[in-house]
Scaffold this motif. Structure first.
Motif, PDB file in Angstrom:
ATOM      1  N   ARG A 127       0.805  -1.222   0.000  1.00 24.47           N
ATOM      2  CA  ARG A 127       0.000   0.000   0.000  1.00 24.47           C
ATOM      3  C   ARG A 127       0.842   1.277   0.000  1.00 24.47           C
ATOM      4  NH1 ARG A 127      -4.757  -1.023   4.291  1.00 24.47           N
ATOM      5  NH2 ARG A 127      -3.420  -2.643   5.162  1.00 24.47           N
ATOM      6  N   ALA A 128       2.132   1.139   0.250  1.00 23.21           N
ATOM      7  CA  ALA A 128       2.998   2.320   0.257  1.00 23.21           C
ATOM      8  C   ALA A 128       3.087   2.908  -1.151  1.00 23.21           C
ATOM      9  CB  ALA A 128       4.390   1.939   0.745  1.00 23.21           C
ATOM     10  N   GLY A 129       3.160   4.237  -1.247  1.00 23.11           N
ATOM     11  CA  GLY A 129       3.320   4.887  -2.549  1.00 23.11           C
ATOM     12  C   GLY A 129       4.785   5.072  -2.911  1.00 23.11           C
ATOM     13  N   VAL A 130       5.664   4.946  -1.894  1.00 21.84           N
ATOM     14  CA  VAL A 130       7.101   5.125  -2.108  1.00 21.84           C
ATOM     15  C   VAL A 130       7.836   3.974  -1.430  1.00 21.84           C
ATOM     16  CG1 VAL A 130       9.108   6.589  -1.604  1.00 21.84           C
ATOM     17  CG2 VAL A 130       6.905   7.667  -2.135  1.00 21.84           C
ATOM     18  N   ILE A 131       8.785   3.380  -2.140  1.00 20.01           N
ATOM     19  CA  ILE A 131       9.624   2.326  -1.548  1.00 20.01           C
ATOM     20  C   ILE A 131      11.082   2.771  -1.675  1.00 20.01           C
ATOM     21  CG2 ILE A 131      10.390  -0.084  -1.743  1.00 20.01           C
ATOM     22  CD1 ILE A 131       7.603  -0.767  -2.790  1.00 20.01           C
ATOM     23  N   ILE A 132      11.784   2.765  -0.548  1.00 20.32           N
ATOM     24  CA  ILE A 132      13.213   3.098  -0.566  1.00 20.32           C
ATOM     25  C   ILE A 132      13.950   1.803  -0.222  1.00 20.32           C
ATOM     26  CG2 ILE A 132      15.023   4.620   0.355  1.00 20.32           C
ATOM     27  CD1 ILE A 132      12.776   6.343  -0.625  1.00 20.32           C
TER      28      ILE A 132
END
Ligand code: NAD
Length: 438
Positions: free
Chosen positions: A330-335
């Motif tokens: 569900r995250a919009g950003v993955i680092i």
């Protein structure tokens, strides 16, 4: 009495090459990426062929006298993918899953990582197939010293410089540096980075990878026009990388709602008390599952990955985000704090869902940037203040991020593809300029 010789129960390395392949072989993923990027860059076929094979590989059998008197023999590896841009640089990993293909893949990732942040190093990686959690400290010390002696022919401050990775730490680096110094007859502390500070380690090195992850997330938020205080974060893996990233992001005002380690995860939609958790970890060891607090829920690692957050930071092991869970993220950003945490299939799913993924070779480059700064300080015999180290790290991370972001926008490709294209372009150009010996 006859000496009892036991072969390590861990799988032989060749099983992964000629036997049944692991479901997701990171080396396959990395090679497929090299082929794809070579095609997109229209690389000369000869240069493509150079880049898809490691320059040099060493496999060793490491006998170790265990505390009970038995001899165990462990499989060890050092793979040098490329020395085109400078001496090879890469970590040493102690884990039951270490094998030749893993070392090949991680060595190639180091080549791209150094190239993408503009550091004059090539890429290497190595490790020993073992479970250090089942070994005493003196067994790990003897394993390290014997392994070091066996790979020393290809190491050197101008050849190949190891650093810590999963389950290795500054103490292991100190044993490596001491072993080399004893064998060479003079002090060679510059043979490794990530050393303890009294031996010439750099201030700020221990936190560098996690700090770099936090710097990258800040830059992404800037580009998206978002504030840290409006941002929820989940971090998988609470070791060197994950715990530092979580702590710095917490200090910057992000709400850390989920963290996990090998024992399981913790979740609180109102934000975890990271300072309190760090105290627990410092006193009780790394097991997060033993931490208890009234509004904190225990969750599994799978639940952590798919929790309701703005940002997900995988900082444990590879292949955690796969085709079977990518659609549920569900995250919009993955680092990507870890190396290779996303499979190729999962990456396609995330891209189609417009999830921003900052790839490992950029996101976790902070460690190698400060390793480079440590090496420079060692060679100059001149040591810097921590603030100077952190400033250099920040500048290099931001420059690397800006170059990849702008390149990705210009070529209309994802950050991962942009980072690979930039890195491979730089290495390929260097091969062209250097020419092929003789
Ligand atoms: P570490 O050993 O300090 O920590 C690893 C963490 O992952 C621990 O908290 C462990 O409990 C957790 N973990 C292990 N298996 C897990 C699982 N199946 N599910 C959830 N959590 C699990 O290692 P590290 O140095 O923090 O490295 C983590 C990752 O970052 C690795 O992929 C490594 O290659 C990469 N990396 C590390 C550095 C560095 O400077 N340490 C630099 C670049 C990349």
């Amino acid at each position: 009495m006859e000496q009892q010789v036991a072969v390590s129960p861990a799988k032989p390395a060749s099983e992964f090459i000629v036997g049944e392949p692991r479901q997701h072989d990171l080396w396959d993923t990395v090679r497929a990426q090299i082929d794809d990027v070579a095609h997109r860059l229209n690389l000369d076929p000869g240069i493509h062929a150079i880049l898809r094979r490691p320059e040099r590989e060493l496999t060793v059998s490491v006998p170790v006298k265990m505390d009970d008197g038995r001899i165990e023999v462990f499989a060890g590896y050092r793979v040098q993918h490329s020395s085109i841009l400078g001496p090879c640089k890469g970590g040493i990993r102690y884990h039951p899953d270490v094998d030749l293909n893993e070392a090949r893949a991680l060595a190639a990732l180091m080549t791209w990582k150094c190239a993408v942040v503009g550091i004059p190093f090539g890429g290497s990686k190595g490790g020993v197939q073992c479970d250090p959690r089942q070994m005493s400290e003196s067994e790990v010390c003897r394993l390290t010293r014997r392994f070091t002696a066996m790979i020393l022919p290809i190491l050197g401050p101008k050849r190949d410089i190891p650093a810590p990775d999963v389950n290795t730490n500054p103490q292991v680096m100190a044993w490596i540096a001491d072993t080399v110094s004893m064998l060479e007859g003079h002090s060679v502390m510059e043979i490794v980075t990530g050393k303890p500070v009294p031996l010439g380690g750099s201030l700020g090195r221990a936190e560098a990878t996690g700090r770099g992850v936090a710097i990258i997330l800040t830059e992404v938020l800037n580009r998206l026009g978002r504030q840290p205080s409006d941002t929820t974060v989940a971090v998988q893996g609470y070791g060197n990388v994950g715990s530092v990233a979580a702590s710095l992001l917490d200090e910057m005002g992000c709400k850390i709602v989920g963290i996990s380690d090998v024992s399981g995860g913790l979740y609180s939609p109102r934000g975890l008390d990271i300072a309190d958790i760090n105290q627990h970890v410092a006193h009780r060891g790394y097991l997060l599952k033993e931490y208890q607090s009234s509004d904190v829920e225990s969750i599994s690692n799978d639940e952590l990955l798919t929790s309701d957050v703005d940002v997900l930071i995988p900082a444990a092991l590879e292949h955690q985000i796969r085709a079977d869970n990518a659609a549920a993220i569900r995250a919009g950003v993955i680092i990507e704090g870890a190396n290779g945490p996303t499979t190729r299939e999962a990456d396609d799913i995330l891209r189609d869902r417009d999830i921003i993924v900052v790839p490992d070779i950029l996101a976790n480059a902070g460690g190698v940037v400060v390793s480079y700064l440590e090496w420079v300080q060692n060679l100059q015999r001149f040591f810097w203040e921590e603030a100077d180290v952190n400033l250099q790290l920040e500048r290099r991370m931001i420059r690397g991020f800006d170059e990849v972001w702008d390149y990705g926008q210009e070529k209309q490709v994802s950050l991962r593809l942009g980072a690979y294209m930039l890195a491979m372009h730089r290495v390929a150009t260097a091969i062209g300029v250097r020419g092929i010996f003789p």
